[in-house]
Design a protein around this motif. Structure first.
Motif, PDB file in Angstrom:
ATOM      1  N   ALA A 263       0.828  -1.211   0.000  1.00 42.15           N
ATOM      2  CA  ALA A 263       0.000   0.000   0.000  1.00 42.15           C
ATOM      3  C   ALA A 263       0.862   1.260   0.000  1.00 42.15           C
ATOM      4  N   PHE A 264       1.930   1.276   0.787  1.00 42.86           N
ATOM      5  CA  PHE A 264       2.763   2.474   0.887  1.00 42.86           C
ATOM      6  C   PHE A 264       3.423   2.795  -0.453  1.00 42.86           C
ATOM      7  N   ARG A 265       3.721   1.742  -1.240  1.00 49.45           N
ATOM      8  CA  ARG A 265       4.327   1.928  -2.571  1.00 49.45           C
ATOM      9  C   ARG A 265       3.270   1.958  -3.673  1.00 49.45           C
ATOM     10  N   ASN A 266       1.981   2.031  -3.292  1.00 51.86           N
ATOM     11  CA  ASN A 266       0.868   2.197  -4.246  1.00 51.86           C
ATOM     12  C   ASN A 266       0.712   1.016  -5.206  1.00 51.86           C
ATOM     13  N   LYS A 267       0.935  -0.189  -4.705  1.00 49.07           N
ATOM     14  CA  LYS A 267       0.851  -1.365  -5.565  1.00 49.07           C
ATOM     15  C   LYS A 267      -0.195  -2.353  -5.045  1.00 49.07           C
ATOM     16  N   GLY A 268      -1.116  -2.750  -5.930  1.00 48.11           N
ATOM     17  CA  GLY A 268      -2.034  -3.844  -5.607  1.00 48.11           C
ATOM     18  C   GLY A 268      -3.394  -3.440  -5.079  1.00 48.11           C
ATOM     19  N   ILE A 269      -3.642  -2.140  -4.881  1.00 43.08           N
ATOM     20  CA  ILE A 269      -4.895  -1.707  -4.237  1.00 43.08           C
ATOM     21  C   ILE A 269      -6.087  -1.826  -5.186  1.00 43.08           C
ATOM     22  N   GLN A 270      -5.880  -1.549  -6.482  1.00 38.43           N
ATOM     23  CA  GLN A 270      -7.008  -1.633  -7.420  1.00 38.43           C
ATOM     24  C   GLN A 270      -7.559  -3.053  -7.498  1.00 38.43           C
ATOM     25  N   LEU A 271      -6.682  -4.063  -7.450  1.00 38.49           N
ATOM     26  CA  LEU A 271      -7.153  -5.452  -7.484  1.00 38.49           C
ATOM     27  C   LEU A 271      -7.899  -5.803  -6.198  1.00 38.49           C
ATOM     28  N   LEU A 272      -7.474  -5.199  -5.089  1.00 35.21           N
ATOM     29  CA  LEU A 272      -8.187  -5.403  -3.816  1.00 35.21           C
ATOM     30  C   LEU A 272      -9.594  -4.803  -3.906  1.00 35.21           C
ATOM     31  N   LEU A 273      -9.718  -3.612  -4.537  1.00 32.39           N
ATOM     32  CA  LEU A 273     -11.037  -2.990  -4.713  1.00 32.39           C
ATOM     33  C   LEU A 273     -11.937  -3.858  -5.589  1.00 32.39           C
ATOM     34  N   ASP A 274     -11.346  -4.413  -6.660  1.00 32.11           N
ATOM     35  CA  ASP A 274     -12.116  -5.346  -7.500  1.00 32.11           C
ATOM     36  C   ASP A 274     -12.624  -6.508  -6.660  1.00 32.11           C
ATOM     37  N   ALA A 275     -11.750  -7.007  -5.776  1.00 33.83           N
ATOM     38  CA  ALA A 275     -12.106  -8.164  -4.939  1.00 33.83           C
ATOM     39  C   ALA A 275     -13.239  -7.826  -3.973  1.00 33.83           C
ATOM     40  N   VAL A 276     -13.230  -6.598  -3.428  1.00 35.56           N
ATOM     41  CA  VAL A 276     -14.315  -6.165  -2.524  1.00 35.56           C
ATOM     42  C   VAL A 276     -15.652  -6.235  -3.264  1.00 35.56           C
ATOM     43  N   VAL A 277     -15.660  -5.740  -4.512  1.00 34.39           N
ATOM     44  CA  VAL A 277     -16.887  -5.745  -5.322  1.00 34.39           C
ATOM     45  C   VAL A 277     -17.288  -7.175  -5.709  1.00 34.39           C
ATOM     46  N   HIS A 278     -16.293  -7.990  -6.107  1.00 34.49           N
ATOM     47  CA  HIS A 278     -16.577  -9.342  -6.601  1.00 34.49           C
ATOM     48  C   HIS A 278     -16.974 -10.322  -5.499  1.00 34.49           C
ATOM     49  N   PHE A 279     -16.305 -10.243  -4.332  1.00 36.11           N
ATOM     50  CA  PHE A 279     -16.405 -11.351  -3.375  1.00 36.11           C
ATOM     51  C   PHE A 279     -17.100 -11.025  -2.055  1.00 36.11           C
ATOM     52  N   LEU A 280     -17.172  -9.758  -1.677  1.00 38.32           N
ATOM     53  CA  LEU A 280     -17.795  -9.452  -0.380  1.00 38.32           C
ATOM     54  C   LEU A 280     -19.296  -9.199  -0.557  1.00 38.32           C
ATOM     55  N   PRO A 281     -20.090  -9.442   0.492  1.00 38.17           N
ATOM     56  CA  PRO A 281     -21.559  -9.428   0.352  1.00 38.17           C
ATOM     57  C   PRO A 281     -22.158  -8.036   0.300  1.00 38.17           C
ATOM     58  N   SER A 282     -23.312  -7.964  -0.347  1.00 42.05           N
ATOM     59  CA  SER A 282     -24.158  -6.768  -0.279  1.00 42.05           C
ATOM     60  C   SER A 282     -25.185  -7.009   0.826  1.00 42.05           C
ATOM     61  N   PRO A 283     -25.921  -5.982   1.254  1.00 42.58           N
ATOM     62  CA  PRO A 283     -26.984  -6.206   2.253  1.00 42.58           C
ATOM     63  C   PRO A 283     -28.010  -7.243   1.794  1.00 42.58           C
ATOM     64  N   VAL A 284     -28.205  -7.364   0.462  1.00 38.57           N
ATOM     65  CA  VAL A 284     -29.146  -8.362  -0.062  1.00 38.57           C
ATOM     66  C   VAL A 284     -28.635  -9.774   0.225  1.00 38.57           C
ATOM     67  N   ASP A 285     -27.309  -9.980   0.102  1.00 35.66           N
ATOM     68  CA  ASP A 285     -26.718 -11.295   0.385  1.00 35.66           C
ATOM     69  C   ASP A 285     -26.859 -11.653   1.860  1.00 35.66           C
ATOM     70  N   ILE A 286     -26.736 -10.646   2.721  1.00 34.82           N
ATOM     71  CA  ILE A 286     -26.881 -10.892   4.165  1.00 34.82           C
ATOM     72  C   ILE A 286     -28.331 -11.273   4.463  1.00 34.82           C
ATOM     73  N   GLY A 287     -29.259 -10.631   3.738  1.00 33.54           N
ATOM     74  CA  GLY A 287     -30.672 -11.028   3.813  1.00 33.54           C
ATOM     75  C   GLY A 287     -31.370 -10.579   5.076  1.00 33.54           C
ATOM     76  N   THR A 288     -32.312 -11.413   5.525  1.00 35.73           N
ATOM     77  CA  THR A 288     -33.197 -11.072   6.635  1.00 35.73           C
ATOM     78  C   THR A 288     -32.423 -10.820   7.917  1.00 35.73           C
ATOM     79  N   VAL A 289     -32.772  -9.745   8.601  1.00 33.75           N
ATOM     80  CA  VAL A 289     -32.218  -9.499   9.940  1.00 33.75           C
ATOM     81  C   VAL A 289     -33.291  -9.876  10.961  1.00 33.75           C
ATOM     82  N   ARG A 290     -32.859 -10.563  12.019  1.00 29.61           N
ATOM     83  CA  ARG A 290     -33.824 -11.065  13.005  1.00 29.61           C
ATOM     84  C   ARG A 290     -33.665 -10.337  14.337  1.00 29.61           C
ATOM     85  N   GLY A 291     -34.765 -10.252  15.072  1.00 30.31           N
ATOM     86  CA  GLY A 291     -34.749  -9.635  16.400  1.00 30.31           C
ATOM     87  C   GLY A 291     -35.931 -10.127  17.201  1.00 30.31           C
ATOM     88  N   TRP A 292     -36.215  -9.429  18.283  1.00 30.71           N
ATOM     89  CA  TRP A 292     -37.323  -9.797  19.159  1.00 30.71           C
ATOM     90  C   TRP A 292     -38.383  -8.703  19.128  1.00 30.71           C
TER      91      TRP A 292
END
Length: 695
Positions: A263-292
């Protein structure tokens, strides 16, 4: 409705989590730069990092408070929370993970998995947060992606899968090899890494790239039937098929995709951003929230992540802002919230008025008109809401799961310098306690001193610094004191009777109690085993209250009693003279008697300590740990240095940073976090008791 869903599907609520100094804030600064939110690279070392906006953070070069911001990448909105790495601020990580959908674990390519990495990983496990990993500092001498991945397997019990290989390591690190697309990406230095150059993989890296791509495809296929069938037929999956299958496996916590860079040398961050979009969940993926149902406390209720649903939101952080007063950070799980709305705090049973809605970018504010499901925003105007409270609609109440906060392990006495300071002190401490649930304030009944407690020396140092700078309070500070506890060592029975006759109506309460020790960390448990109505049901909670009131006073040295079960086995009552007060007093009398029969021990906080020292100072470091009543748990050699793991009483760790510097000519590094409570040796117990009697 479709547009709401599309917006939700393209939202990512993520946290950056890691050990101190792994480079979380630098990674976040690069993300903000490449997504166009900032136009100048902020650096931690010169105090210009956007996300480290507090004076105390800039001076020390560390993150203290979790900061929220929003950026955009590939038509996706990414809400990011940059969390602290220092163990004293674990609470900030805890409450952030509670409201996030995904996380990026940052690891130092040289040090690998460090103690606080394990702590934050366990926190993420507890909330079942899908993760990707970023191995940072690949430009440093000694950086080793494969060793770091091995440590993730051994220490974190994770299933890391390498998606990106470094092209060269240490000083020779020039770019990364993307194993999904089988391309090399280099980052132009003149544009500070902003221009990414795509190239074919050089011949001398091709064999290794093909080997790790095969491993990646095999692992992803093992979690996807369609891909497995293609793999067994010898067909190579397309890029889209591979990303889709990897996404499903990541969301199901079957794999952890691993990326790398500097990160300090500005290398590899764009691919990490792609990975956030490709692999991490949206609120829709998390789905129903439960409570009392907050009215009945038992009926399970659920909410869909839709703007049209009833409101359900969780307050995860309170912050004091010098311009707008108190800010309440909120994760909206369902429904819509608008400025001017009246909402219902189902945790407190109070109505609240939202005067303003803000989107935060670190400490900068942007007024917005409304927030919808999936948003992370700040509210102005709430008077009763604290961390962990649920906000909803009064006509359709829901109570979401709150958070657990750790007990403080260290305390100091604080006294105002002048009468004017005295008036300001209590109000300022109250505001700080509202912000930070791991910070506690109490008044010592014997000495009249105000005692503040926290998670470590640095935690209290920051609190005191903020008192003096932000709140302009002059104060004298005592020496740090360990938060000892007391516990019983064996089981015992006793009776408690409270009988008084005073002319008119008398008082009668009689209880039979059993006191037993519980495992460490179990706290306090009250069990009702009364049969046959020998004590009427309305009096039984009063017995429990009587016992709990005695817990905090302690018996040996005035420290609160923990890890004890009290069972109410029987007793008797009087039809006329019995009352709740009589049984409360009888409960406290019986409990005191039983505890004294059961025998007592003093417990002290034990810290997990990791020291990395050059080999030439290893003997001195180990000898010093032993002299502090420490126990060496293990060691590991690494390129001319040794990593020593130890368990050491907190009481013997004050000032350790200065001592370790002098022992090793400033060349050793150490980290420390709370591990557990343990009984102190008899000679130490006698010293603590003698000290408490002489205060």
């Amino acid at each position: 409705m479709a547009s709401d869903k599309t917006q939700l599907e393209s939202t990512r609520n993520i946290g950056i989590i890691a050990h101190i100094d792994a480079g979380k804030t630098t990674v976040t600064e690069r993300i903000l730069f490449y997504t166009g939110i900032t136009h100048k690279l902020g650096e931690v070392h010169d105090g210009s990092a956007t996300m480290d906006w507090m004076i105390q953070e800039q001076e020390r070069g560390i993150t203290i408070t979790s900061a929220a911001t929003t950026c955009f990448w590939q038509d996706h909105r990414i809400n990011i929370i940059d969390t602290p790495g220092h163990v004293d601020f674990t609470i900030e990580v805890e409450r952030s993970l509670r409201v996030l959908d995904g996380a990026v674990g940052v690891f130092c390519g040289v040090a690998g998995v460090q103690p606080q990495s394990e702590t934050v990983w366990k926190q993420a496990n507890r909330y079942a947060v899908p993760r990707i990993a970023f191995v940072n500092k690949m430009d440093r001498t000694g950086a080793d992606l494969f060793r770091c991945v091995g440590m993730m397997k051994d220490r974190l019990h994770a299933n890391p899968v390498i998606f990106v290989l470094p092209m060269g390591q240490g000083a020779d690190f020039v770019g990364v090899i993307d194993l999904v697309k089988m391309k090399v990406y280099e980052f132009d230095e003149e544009s500070q890494g902003g221009t990414v150059v795509e190239k074919d993989i050089p011949a001398d890296f091709l064999a290794q790239a093909q080997e790790y791509r095969d491993k990646m495809v095999e692992e992803i296929s093992s979690h996807d039937d369609i891909l497995m069938a293609r793999y067994l037929d010898g067909k190579s999956p397309s890029v889209e098929e591979l990303i889709g299958a990897a996404r499903r496996a990541t969301l199901a916590a079957k794999i952890i995709p691993v990326f790398c860079g500097a990160a300090f040398r500005n290398k590899g961050i764009q691919l990490l951003l792609d990975a956030v979009v490709h692999f991490l969940p949206s609120p829709v993926d998390i789905g129903t929230v439960r409570g009392w149902n907050s009215a009945t406390k038992d009926q399970i209720k659920s909410r869909q992540p839709e703007a049209s649903a009833s409101l359900a939101a969780l307050a995860f952080k309170i912050a004091t802002d010098s311009f707008v007063g108190s800010l309440t950070y909120l994760r909206v799980y369902s429904g819509t919230l608008e400025a001017g709305d009246q909402v219902y705090n189902s945790s407190k049973g109070k109505k609240e008025k939202v005067t303003r809605l803000l989107r935060m970018h670190a400490n900068k504010r942007e007024d917005i008109k409304k927030a919808v499901a999936g948003d992370i925003v700040a509210l102005v105007g709430l008077k009763h809401t604290t961390t962990g409270d649920t906000l909803c609609e009064e006509r359709d109440p829901i109570l979401l799961e709150s958070m657990e906060f750790p007990e403080p392990v260290i305390s100091i006495a604080i006294e105002p310098k002048t009468k004017a300071d005295q008036d300001k002190l209590s109000g300022s401490l109250q505001k700080l306690a509202m912000e930070d649930p791991s910070f506690r304030v109490r008044v010592d009944q014997e000495t009249g001193q105000t005692i503040i407690s926290g998670m470590g020396e640095l935690h209290l140092e920051i609190i005191v610094d903020r008192l003096m700078r932000e709140f302009k309070v002059g104060a004298n500070i005592g020496k740090p004191q360990v938060s000892y506890k007391e516990t019983v060592t064996q089981s015992a029975r006793a009776e408690g009777q409270y009988i008084r006759q005073s002319g008119g109506r008398g008082h009668y309460g009689h209880v039979c109690l059993l006191v037993e020790p519980l495992p460490r960390g179990a706290g306090f448990e009250f069990v009702d085993k009364v049969v046959g109505g020998v004590i009427p049901k309305q009096f039984i909670p009063s017995v429990g209250k009587g016992v709990e009131e005695v817990l905090s006073g302690g018996f040996l040295a005035g420290y609160s009693l923990v890890d004890v079960r009290v069972t109410l086995e029987g007793g008797s009552f009087h039809e006329v003279d019995s009352s709740e007060m009589a049984f409360k007093i009888a409960g406290s009398i019986g409990f005191k008697d039983a505890v004294l029969k059961a025998g007592l021990a003093i417990l002290e906080p034990i810290m997990k300590v990791e020291v990395t020292t050059p080999d030439e100072f290893l003997g001195a470091v180990v000898g010093d740990i032993n002299a502090r009543r420490g126990q060496i748990l293990g060691s590991e050699s690494r390129l001319g240095s040794t990593n020593v793991d130890a368990a050491v009483p907190l009481a013997r760790m004050f000032g350790y940073s200065t001592d370790i510097r002098s022992l090793t000519q400033g060349r050793a590094l150490f980290s420390m976090e709370f591990s557990h409570y343990e009984a102190v040796p008899r000679n130490v117990s006698e010293e603590i008791v003698a000290r408490s009697e002489g205060r």
